[in-house]
Enzyme design. Structure first.
Site, mmCIF file in Angstrom:
data_model
loop_
_atom_site.group_PDB
_atom_site.id
_atom_site.type_symbol
_atom_site.label_atom_id
_atom_site.label_comp_id
_atom_site.label_asym_id
_atom_site.label_seq_id
_atom_site.Cartn_x
_atom_site.Cartn_y
_atom_site.Cartn_z
ATOM 1 N N GLN A 54 0.870 -1.192 0.000
ATOM 2 C CA GLN A 54 0.000 0.000 0.000
ATOM 3 C C GLN A 54 0.900 1.234 0.000
ATOM 4 O O GLN A 54 1.905 1.284 0.711
ATOM 5 C CB GLN A 54 -0.843 -0.072 1.266
ATOM 6 N N ARG A 89 1.086 5.787 -0.642
ATOM 7 C CA ARG A 89 0.547 7.099 -1.024
ATOM 8 C C ARG A 89 1.728 8.023 -1.287
ATOM 9 O O ARG A 89 1.661 9.210 -1.102
ATOM 10 C CB ARG A 89 -0.374 7.647 0.068
ATOM 11 N N ASN A 90 2.843 7.419 -1.694
ATOM 12 C CA ASN A 90 4.084 8.149 -1.869
ATOM 13 C C ASN A 90 4.797 7.730 -3.130
ATOM 14 O O ASN A 90 4.583 6.631 -3.642
ATOM 15 C CB ASN A 90 5.006 7.811 -0.687
ATOM 16 N N GLY A 126 4.465 -1.413 7.424
ATOM 17 C CA GLY A 126 5.712 -0.787 7.877
ATOM 18 C C GLY A 126 5.508 0.092 9.087
ATOM 19 O O GLY A 126 4.544 -0.067 9.843
ATOM 20 N N ARG A 127 6.414 1.034 9.221
ATOM 21 C CA ARG A 127 6.365 1.961 10.358
ATOM 22 C C ARG A 127 5.250 2.981 10.129
ATOM 23 O O ARG A 127 5.109 3.521 9.043
ATOM 24 C CB ARG A 127 7.725 2.666 10.437
ATOM 25 N N HIS A 143 2.042 2.870 9.628
ATOM 26 C CA HIS A 143 1.161 2.624 8.486
ATOM 27 C C HIS A 143 -0.143 3.415 8.652
ATOM 28 O O HIS A 143 -0.796 3.335 9.682
ATOM 29 C CB HIS A 143 0.859 1.116 8.389
ATOM 30 N N ALA A 144 -0.508 4.157 7.615
ATOM 31 C CA ALA A 144 -1.745 4.960 7.591
ATOM 32 C C ALA A 144 -1.829 5.975 8.729
ATOM 33 O O ALA A 144 -2.913 6.420 9.093
ATOM 34 C CB ALA A 144 -2.985 4.058 7.597
#
Lengths: 71, 382
Positions: free
Chosen positions: B191, B193-194, B285-286, B288-289
């Site tokens: 996932q 957004r980057n 990951g670190r 997340h969201a």
């Protein structure tokens, strides 16, 4: 609103073993331990496989080809 | 192939004669205009992205999701999927009757079979989902601005709204057939957004070493100010995959869905959605969201403990960095060196360099990726 629950019965010896296992775990109870186990087991019971109609399959494959996802 | 959440992939997309009939009869129905985020929710319900949901949540479902993080049938579900309406406009709608949902330009989107309309407590919803009442949190601010009545019931989609990114838009039915055609049995979802930096690439490739394929799945839709624009994310990933991935091992498709920034709860939601796409694993990951400092950096990993029955396996990663001594990408679990030897993959640092027109060093970002981003006049949301 209270969550609806039901009662099940397990042998007292099993109950005591679970009590031993969760001793010292904050917030843990025999019920929550068993709920977690049952959920794990039920997830494994989910059947594998699925079927799409022949027409759906063909339509999807055409689109995937057109978009370059498959050759 | 992994089963969809709840065992059945929902398909409520009308087509052919049936669609034509419904479209004609729907002209006489009362109408409700909905925003782009709700249109995305409608499409995600109808195409099975949100399986097993067949429509917007009713009061009992919402209560269960808020209090138990589960649907009434005990299936894990952490994010409310609801449709809000003004009390005045809601008074025009009768329970048991249909409503025509239109997008912001007045095009018919779907027919909602209204089962229930009800009021709700916005503070409770915000606090339980976002774990804060701070209006500076984008999710809390959004809930505060929602209308006072919720409309619930199953829906049927009349038309998928076109977007500039349709070339990247696949439904769960399509990804499932795609994965099968590729012969993938284990698929890891990523996932994002980057735009990708080396740390992202490293995480994906580490996961790919023990799965058959990676499904890069950028979230397209409303994001916060300062996030990369959707077209920039897609172009940069296209470039990365073209130069640095095996074609037969990586697929990218978009997920049109609003980011809620609900941290741990949203991580579970992201996992459920990727399970519906046919993924067996998801990278968490670190933070997340997350957003700001509202959540503990690894809260989104810890929450998976509560869901042994999720059906999709999370792969947890610590934050990666470049170590000057190791001369490679590492994390705290595998690198014995000191902080002064670390070069962090700081999004802010990379962003600052890009804004100044400087190419980030190759140990932070692939030059091809940086070049693509720098071709955009303004790559960030305003």
């Amino acid at each position: 609103m209270e969550k609806e629950t039901m009662t099940v019965t397990i042998p007292a010896s099993l109950y005591k073993k679970i009590e031993e296992i969760i001793k010292g775990t904050p917030g843990a109870s025999v019920s929550s331990y068993l709920v977690k186990l049952v959920r794990e087991r039920l997830a494994q019971e989910e059947k594998k496989g699925e079927a799409f109609s022949q027409e759906d399959e063909e339509k999807v494959k055409e689109r995937l080809k057109a978009l370059g996802y498959i050759d | 192939m992994i089963q969809p959440h709840g065992g059945k992939l929902v398909d409520r997309v009308l087509d052919g004669e049936c669609r034509q009939d419904v479209l004609e009869t729907s002209r006489s129905l009362p109408k409700l205009r909905i925003n782009d985020e709700s249109v995305s929710d409608v499409e995600n319900i109808a195409t099975g992205v949100f399986s097993p949901l067949e429509g917007f949540m009713g009061k009992a479902e919402l209560r269960n999701v808020l209090n138990e993080m589960r649907l009434p049938d005990d299936l894990p579900w952490t994010i409310p999927i609801v449709l809000d309406a003004d009390p005045e406009e809601a008074s025009r709608f009768k329970e048991g009757k249909d409503i025509l949902l239109e997008n912001e330009s007045g095009r018919p989107v779907a027919v909602l079979h209204l089962v229930e309309k009800y009021r709700y407590d916005k503070d409770e919803l915000a606090e339980k989902v976002f774990l804060t009442m701070d209006r500076a949190h984008p999710g809390v601010a959004k809930v505060a601005g929602m209308k006072d009545v919720l409309l619930a019931g199953p829906l049927d989609l009349l038309e998928i709204s076109p977007t500039p990114f349709d070339r990247y838009k696949l439904s769960p039915k399509e990804t499932r057939i795609l994965f099968r055609e590729k012969g993938w049995k284990t698929i890891v979802a990523f996932q994002t957004r980057n735009t990708p930096h080396i740390g992202h690439e490293y995480v994906q490739k580490t996961a790919l070493t023990f799965t058959d394929g990676v499904f890069v799945n950028p979230v397209i839709g409303k994001k916060k100010k300062g996030d990369f624009k959707d077209e920039v994310i897609l172009a940069s990933y296209d470039e990365l995959i073209k130069h640095y991935y095996l074609k037969e091992r990586a697929v990218m498709a978009i997920l049109q869905m609003e980011m809620r920034y609900a941290g741990p709860r949203e991580a579970i939601h992201h996992a459920v959605v990727r399970k519906n796409f046919g993924c067996t694993h998801i990278i968490i990951g670190r933070d997340h969201a997350g957003v700001g400092t509202y959540y503990h950096p690894y809260a989104a990993q810890d929450i998976f403990e509560e869901f042994p029955d999720l059906g999709i396996a999370p792969l947890f990663f610590r934050a990666f960095y470049f170590c000057k001594k190791c001369q490679s990408v590492v994390n705290e679990k595998i690198c014995p060196h000191q902080t002064c030897d670390q070069i962090q993959f700081s999004g802010t640092k990379i962003r600052d360099l890009l804004v100044k027109g400087q190419v980030p060093p190759p140990e932070l970002m692939r030059p091809e990726v940086a070049k693509v981003i720098m071709q955009f006049k303004n790559p960030f949301n305003e």
